[in-house]
Design a protein around this motif. Structure first.
Motif, mmCIF file in Angstrom:
data_model
loop_
_atom_site.group_PDB
_atom_site.id
_atom_site.type_symbol
_atom_site.label_atom_id
_atom_site.label_comp_id
_atom_site.label_asym_id
_atom_site.label_seq_id
_atom_site.Cartn_x
_atom_site.Cartn_y
_atom_site.Cartn_z
ATOM 1 N N LEU A 189 51.151 22.565 103.969
ATOM 2 C CA LEU A 189 52.340 23.410 103.933
ATOM 3 C C LEU A 189 53.553 22.721 104.543
ATOM 4 O O LEU A 189 54.696 23.054 104.206
ATOM 5 C CB LEU A 189 52.068 24.732 104.655
ATOM 6 N N ILE A 190 53.315 21.739 105.394
ATOM 7 C CA ILE A 190 54.453 21.006 105.964
ATOM 8 C C ILE A 190 55.174 20.236 104.858
ATOM 9 O O ILE A 190 56.405 20.089 104.881
ATOM 10 C CB ILE A 190 53.988 20.046 107.088
ATOM 11 N N ALA A 191 54.415 19.742 103.855
ATOM 12 C CA ALA A 191 55.046 19.043 102.724
ATOM 13 C C ALA A 191 55.867 20.012 101.887
ATOM 14 O O ALA A 191 56.937 19.664 101.388
ATOM 15 C CB ALA A 191 53.971 18.377 101.869
ATOM 16 N N ILE A 192 55.374 21.230 101.735
ATOM 17 C CA ILE A 192 56.115 22.250 100.993
ATOM 18 C C ILE A 192 57.373 22.629 101.762
ATOM 19 O O ILE A 192 58.464 22.740 101.190
ATOM 20 C CB ILE A 192 55.218 23.475 100.741
ATOM 21 N N LYS A 193 57.230 22.805 103.059
ATOM 22 C CA LYS A 193 58.358 23.206 103.899
ATOM 23 C C LYS A 193 59.476 22.181 103.866
ATOM 24 O O LYS A 193 60.665 22.531 103.844
ATOM 25 C CB LYS A 193 57.873 23.418 105.331
ATOM 26 N N GLN A 194 59.138 20.902 103.848
ATOM 27 C CA GLN A 194 60.135 19.840 103.916
ATOM 28 C C GLN A 194 60.586 19.338 102.541
ATOM 29 O O GLN A 194 61.357 18.385 102.450
ATOM 30 C CB GLN A 194 59.570 18.672 104.722
ATOM 31 N N SER A 195 60.147 19.984 101.471
ATOM 32 C CA SER A 195 60.431 19.489 100.122
ATOM 33 C C SER A 195 61.886 19.642 99.677
ATOM 34 O O SER A 195 62.405 18.758 98.987
ATOM 35 C CB SER A 195 59.504 20.168 99.111
ATOM 36 N N PRO A 196 62.622 20.721 99.998
ATOM 37 C CA PRO A 196 64.037 20.785 99.569
ATOM 38 C C PRO A 196 64.846 19.650 100.181
ATOM 39 O O PRO A 196 64.617 19.225 101.313
ATOM 40 C CB PRO A 196 64.496 22.160 100.082
ATOM 41 N N ALA A 197 65.835 19.176 99.426
ATOM 42 C CA ALA A 197 66.571 17.977 99.830
ATOM 43 C C ALA A 197 67.376 18.167 101.107
ATOM 44 O O ALA A 197 67.418 17.276 101.961
ATOM 45 C CB ALA A 197 67.489 17.541 98.691
#
Length: 300
Positions: free
Chosen positions: A259-267
């Motif tokens: 979920l950390i990858a999802i959380k940090q995905s927006p530019a």
């Protein structure tokens, strides 16, 4: 205040709700919107009947249904310019609300023989039950989803398919339990399915886990896309959401996304895990029709 003035005041207060973003409301409210359409246009029909009190029955009926069709169509059309979603079903509910007003409140209906009154009222109520059935089922399933969370979908009840934009419950295949969601993939540019409600609050969890079954020997490329409420407010740009391509080999494939990858995905921001709005699984420009089964979608 007269009855006509009271109804007019109530309608004026309700109209803006057709165009406001009500995403802050609990999920169980979403399936009840069709009932709100029926209630609103029942009141609107009652007001119009009061204004046309001296007109003939057919003129009253024609006026009530025509005004409802025009007003309801305008509401749905204008929703294209808001964050609300236009719906033919909602327009049908508008007409049902107006019909209920006519058969129960008009003087012309009151003057009909009792057998005609009973028949028309029974038909109008049957239409209301039909229009309300799936929204009420969705509301029940939303409550079930709240109790199941952090399981997003295990497809053990047939109504869970309605959480998704496409797919049907398949009892012949499952990763765990007794069923999965079978999704037919067409040759459209983007073909797949979307978890559109009952996503819950993802904050406090570590991973998104799910299983996908590919019945074919040829691998299949799928995209997993996740969007929060802010993504839609910002214009739905590609770099403002989570996107990940996965390869699905023959048989069951198990996936785990931090979920950390999802959380940090927006530019230029962090995704709000407490307000996830869509989980999409789809192909891009497939050369042929395919099929996948989804199962065990949960947070850990």
């Amino acid at each position: 205040m007269t009855r006509r003035a009271l109804i007019s005041f109530a309608l004026a207060l309700i109209v803006p709700l057709f165009f406001l973003d009500l995403g802050f409301l609990p999920d169980f409210v979403d399936p009840l919107y069709p009932l709100a359409h029926i209630g609103f246009f029942f009141l609107a029909g009652a007001l119009l009947l009061n204004i046309l009190d001296g007109a003939s029955g057919w003129r009253q009926f024609g006026a009530v249904m025509a005004v409802t069709l025009i007003a309801g169509g305008a509401v749905e059309g204008l929703q294209y310019f808001t964050r609300r979603n236009p719906s033919w079903h909602d327009l049908g509910c508008d007409l049902i609300g107006a019909l209920l007003a006519f058969v129960f409140l008009s003087r012309a209906s009151q003057r009909q023989p009792i057998t005609v009154r009973l028949t028309t009222r029974t038909a109008a109520l049957a239409l209301t039950v039909w229009a309300s059935l799936y929204p009420l089922i969705d509301s029940w399933d939303t409550g079930l989803a709240d109790r199941q969370f952090p399981v997003l979908s295990d497809f053990e009840t047939r109504w869970q398919a309605r959480r998704w934009s496409r797919g049907e419950i398949d009892h012949s295949l499952s990763r765990n339990g007794n069923a999965s969601l079978k999704v037919e993939l067409t040759t459209a540019q983007y073909s797949g399915t979307t978890l559109k409600r009952s996503l819950g609050d993802w904050s406090g969890y570590q991973t998104l886990q799910f299983s996908i079954y590919n019945p074919d020997p040829e691998p299949l490329q799928l995209t997993i896309s996740i969007r929060d409420e802010e993504h839609f407010r910002r214009g739905t740009h590609y770099d403002d959401r989570f996107n990940e391509s996965i390869t699905v080999n023959q048989g069951w494939n198990d996936y785990s996304i931090p979920l950390i990858a999802i959380k940090q995905s927006p530019a230029n921001r962090e995704m709000n895990l407490a307000n996830i709005k869509e989980l999409k699984i789809f192909t891009v420009d497939p050369s042929e029709r395919r099929q996948v089964n989804l199962d065990d979608i949960s947070l850990r």
